[in-house]
Design a protein around this motif. Structure first.
Motif, PDB file in Angstrom:
ATOM      1  N   VAL A  60      48.355  66.237  38.780  1.00 31.59           N
ATOM      2  CA  VAL A  60      48.252  67.096  39.976  1.00 31.59           C
ATOM      3  C   VAL A  60      49.824  67.468  40.085  1.00 31.59           C
ATOM      4  N   LEU A  61      49.865  68.809  40.249  1.00 31.13           N
ATOM      5  CA  LEU A  61      51.172  69.362  40.267  1.00 31.13           C
ATOM      6  C   LEU A  61      51.448  69.722  41.696  1.00 31.13           C
ATOM      7  N   ASN A  62      52.582  69.591  42.129  1.00 34.28           N
ATOM      8  CA  ASN A  62      53.001  69.881  43.593  1.00 34.28           C
ATOM      9  C   ASN A  62      53.756  71.074  43.398  1.00 34.28           C
ATOM     10  N   ASP A  63      53.133  71.934  44.552  1.00 34.68           N
ATOM     11  CA  ASP A  63      53.595  73.061  44.909  1.00 34.68           C
ATOM     12  C   ASP A  63      53.390  74.232  43.767  1.00 34.68           C
ATOM     13  N   TYR A  64      53.625  74.234  42.417  1.00 35.35           N
ATOM     14  CA  TYR A  64      53.785  75.251  41.642  1.00 35.35           C
ATOM     15  C   TYR A  64      52.350  75.905  41.346  1.00 35.35           C
ATOM     16  N   TRP A  65      51.801  76.451  42.272  1.00 37.30           N
ATOM     17  CA  TRP A  65      50.456  76.755  42.000  1.00 37.30           C
ATOM     18  C   TRP A  65      50.348  77.771  40.688  1.00 37.30           C
ATOM     19  N   GLN A  66      51.314  78.828  40.513  1.00 36.41           N
ATOM     20  CA  GLN A  66      51.211  79.743  39.707  1.00 36.41           C
ATOM     21  C   GLN A  66      51.080  79.367  38.128  1.00 36.41           C
ATOM     22  N   ILE A  67      52.147  78.100  38.051  1.00 34.47           N
ATOM     23  CA  ILE A  67      52.305  77.521  36.974  1.00 34.47           C
ATOM     24  C   ILE A  67      51.032  76.769  36.405  1.00 34.47           C
ATOM     25  N   ALA A  68      50.408  76.156  37.626  1.00 29.92           N
ATOM     26  CA  ALA A  68      49.227  75.428  37.381  1.00 29.92           C
ATOM     27  C   ALA A  68      48.206  76.326  36.978  1.00 29.92           C
ATOM     28  N   ILE A  69      48.013  77.306  37.323  1.00 34.83           N
ATOM     29  CA  ILE A  69      47.221  78.281  36.594  1.00 34.83           C
ATOM     30  C   ILE A  69      47.353  78.693  35.209  1.00 34.83           C
ATOM     31  N   GLU A  70      48.533  79.170  35.046  1.00 34.91           N
ATOM     32  CA  GLU A  70      48.790  79.511  33.642  1.00 34.91           C
ATOM     33  C   GLU A  70      48.902  78.301  32.508  1.00 34.91           C
ATOM     34  N   GLU A  71      48.803  77.163  33.147  1.00 30.84           N
ATOM     35  CA  GLU A  71      49.029  75.959  32.151  1.00 30.84           C
ATOM     36  C   GLU A  71      47.604  75.129  32.231  1.00 30.84           C
ATOM     37  N   GLY A  72      46.829  75.710  33.110  1.00 29.90           N
ATOM     38  CA  GLY A  72      45.600  74.831  33.089  1.00 29.90           C
ATOM     39  C   GLY A  72      45.762  73.272  33.805  1.00 29.90           C
ATOM     40  N   ILE A  73      46.581  73.302  34.626  1.00 29.13           N
ATOM     41  CA  ILE A  73      46.854  71.976  35.172  1.00 29.13           C
ATOM     42  C   ILE A  73      45.195  71.513  36.129  1.00 29.13           C
ATOM     43  N   ASP A  74      45.032  70.268  36.147  1.00 28.40           N
ATOM     44  CA  ASP A  74      43.944  69.741  36.745  1.00 28.40           C
ATOM     45  C   ASP A  74      43.813  70.009  38.280  1.00 28.40           C
ATOM     46  N   TYR A  75      44.939  69.782  38.961  1.00 27.04           N
ATOM     47  CA  TYR A  75      44.826  69.800  40.565  1.00 27.04           C
ATOM     48  C   TYR A  75      46.371  70.423  40.800  1.00 27.04           C
ATOM     49  N   ILE A  76      46.526  70.950  42.206  1.00 28.20           N
ATOM     50  CA  ILE A  76      47.593  71.096  42.626  1.00 28.20           C
ATOM     51  C   ILE A  76      47.812  70.405  43.905  1.00 28.20           C
ATOM     52  N   HIS A  77      49.034  70.098  44.617  1.00 25.56           N
ATOM     53  CA  HIS A  77      49.072  69.588  45.941  1.00 25.56           C
ATOM     54  C   HIS A  77      49.964  70.343  46.720  1.00 25.56           C
ATOM     55  N   LEU A  78      49.422  71.033  47.713  1.00 25.28           N
ATOM     56  CA  LEU A  78      50.108  71.915  48.761  1.00 25.28           C
ATOM     57  C   LEU A  78      50.746  71.348  49.940  1.00 25.28           C
ATOM     58  N   GLY A  79      51.781  71.661  50.575  1.00 27.55           N
ATOM     59  CA  GLY A  79      52.015  71.346  52.079  1.00 27.55           C
ATOM     60  C   GLY A  79      51.738  72.519  52.995  1.00 27.55           C
ATOM     61  N   GLN A  80      51.523  72.228  54.337  1.00 27.02           N
ATOM     62  CA  GLN A  80      51.199  73.121  55.043  1.00 27.02           C
ATOM     63  C   GLN A  80      51.893  74.582  54.872  1.00 27.02           C
ATOM     64  N   GLU A  81      53.189  74.456  54.791  1.00 25.93           N
ATOM     65  CA  GLU A  81      54.092  75.771  54.761  1.00 25.93           C
ATOM     66  C   GLU A  81      53.470  76.575  53.232  1.00 25.93           C
ATOM     67  N   ASP A  82      53.066  75.820  52.218  1.00 24.97           N
ATOM     68  CA  ASP A  82      52.512  76.570  51.060  1.00 24.97           C
ATOM     69  C   ASP A  82      51.488  77.361  51.319  1.00 24.97           C
ATOM     70  N   LEU A  83      50.618  77.015  52.643  1.00 23.60           N
ATOM     71  CA  LEU A  83      49.421  77.702  52.740  1.00 23.60           C
ATOM     72  C   LEU A  83      49.564  79.269  53.282  1.00 23.60           C
ATOM     73  N   ASP A  84      50.950  79.363  53.652  1.00 20.89           N
ATOM     74  CA  ASP A  84      51.286  80.909  54.006  1.00 20.89           C
ATOM     75  C   ASP A  84      51.289  81.771  52.853  1.00 20.89           C
ATOM     76  N   THR A  85      51.595  81.276  51.752  1.00 19.37           N
ATOM     77  CA  THR A  85      51.913  82.114  50.468  1.00 19.37           C
ATOM     78  C   THR A  85      50.958  81.817  49.288  1.00 19.37           C
ATOM     79  N   ALA A  86      50.468  80.702  49.153  1.00 14.98           N
ATOM     80  CA  ALA A  86      49.491  80.513  48.067  1.00 14.98           C
ATOM     81  C   ALA A  86      48.225  81.294  47.873  1.00 14.98           C
ATOM     82  N   ASP A  87      48.012  81.597  46.810  1.00 20.46           N
ATOM     83  CA  ASP A  87      46.504  82.359  46.597  1.00 20.46           C
ATOM     84  C   ASP A  87      45.595  81.413  46.177  1.00 20.46           C
TER      85      ASP A  87
END
Length: 202
Positions: A60-87
């Motif tokens: 599970v990668l915390n925060d870095y959702w763009q990298i997770a997509i590029e690298e094929g990570i299984d999961y991401i974990h986001l905080g509430q503030e990340d919901l404002d910007t994460a796609d």
């Protein structure tokens, strides 16, 4: 709703911990890197991903959702503030699952609107690791959250030690996360095995 890969959920800040705790039997590990950026950050995440694949760990990668997509990570974990910007549409399209932090009913309602793969509630107890805007939630809140979310997996986090693991599981948590109880332990590998044995008895 799919279950979590494992009931124990170590949170670590470097790739080497994914190797060590993965070798000891942990199969659901979050990498939360806070002090790197650019090439150094990417190298650390790639190293952690390699270790995860080596040990069959669901990373599970915390925060870095763009990298997770590029690298094929299984999961991401986001905080509430990340919901404002994460796609999150892009995250879903990439086949990546995600968990969201919650601390209040308002945050839980918001999190559920995104249809996450798990929600985390914390801090269950007071934590020294980071300054929190919310006080300790208590195990009773875990029971309340579980009733509200039904089959959706619930992760307990914040101030959790081995001695508190059973209370979290008994209260309704499907997964129990901890940081220092693993990484600051004199025998981290042994601690993973203790947690696994206790979780299986719960």
């Amino acid at each position: 709703m799919s279950a979590l890969p494992q009931k124990i959920y170590p949170v670590v800040d470097t790739a080497v911990w994914v190797d060590r705790l993965g070798a000891a039997g942990a199969r659901f590990i979050q990498l939360r890197v806070k002090n790197l950026e650019g090439d150094a950050l990417l190298a650390e995440i790639r190293k952690a991903h390699d270790f995860a694949k080596k040990h069959g760990v669901c990373l599970v990668l915390n925060d870095y959702w763009q990298i997770a997509i590029e690298e094929g990570i299984d999961y991401i974990h986001l905080g509430q503030e990340d919901l404002d910007t994460a796609d999150l549409d892009a995250v879903r399209k990439a086949g990546i699952r995600f968990g969201l932090s919650t601390h209040s009913h308002e945050e839980l309602d918001r999190a559920l609107s995104f249809k996450p793969d798990y929600v985390a509630l914390g801090p269950v107890w007071e934590t020294r690791l980071k300054k929190m805007a919310f006080g300790p939630q208590g195990v009773e809140k875990l029971t309340e959250w579980k009733k509200l979310i039904g089959d959706l997996p619930l992760v307990a986090i914040g101030g959790i030690t081995f001695e508190r693991l059973r209370a979290c599981l008994d209260a309704g948590a499907d997964g129990v996360a901890a940081v220092s109880d693993f990484t600051l332990n004199a025998d981290p590998e042994g601690q993973v095995q203790r947690w696994l044995a206790e979780a299986e008895r719960a």
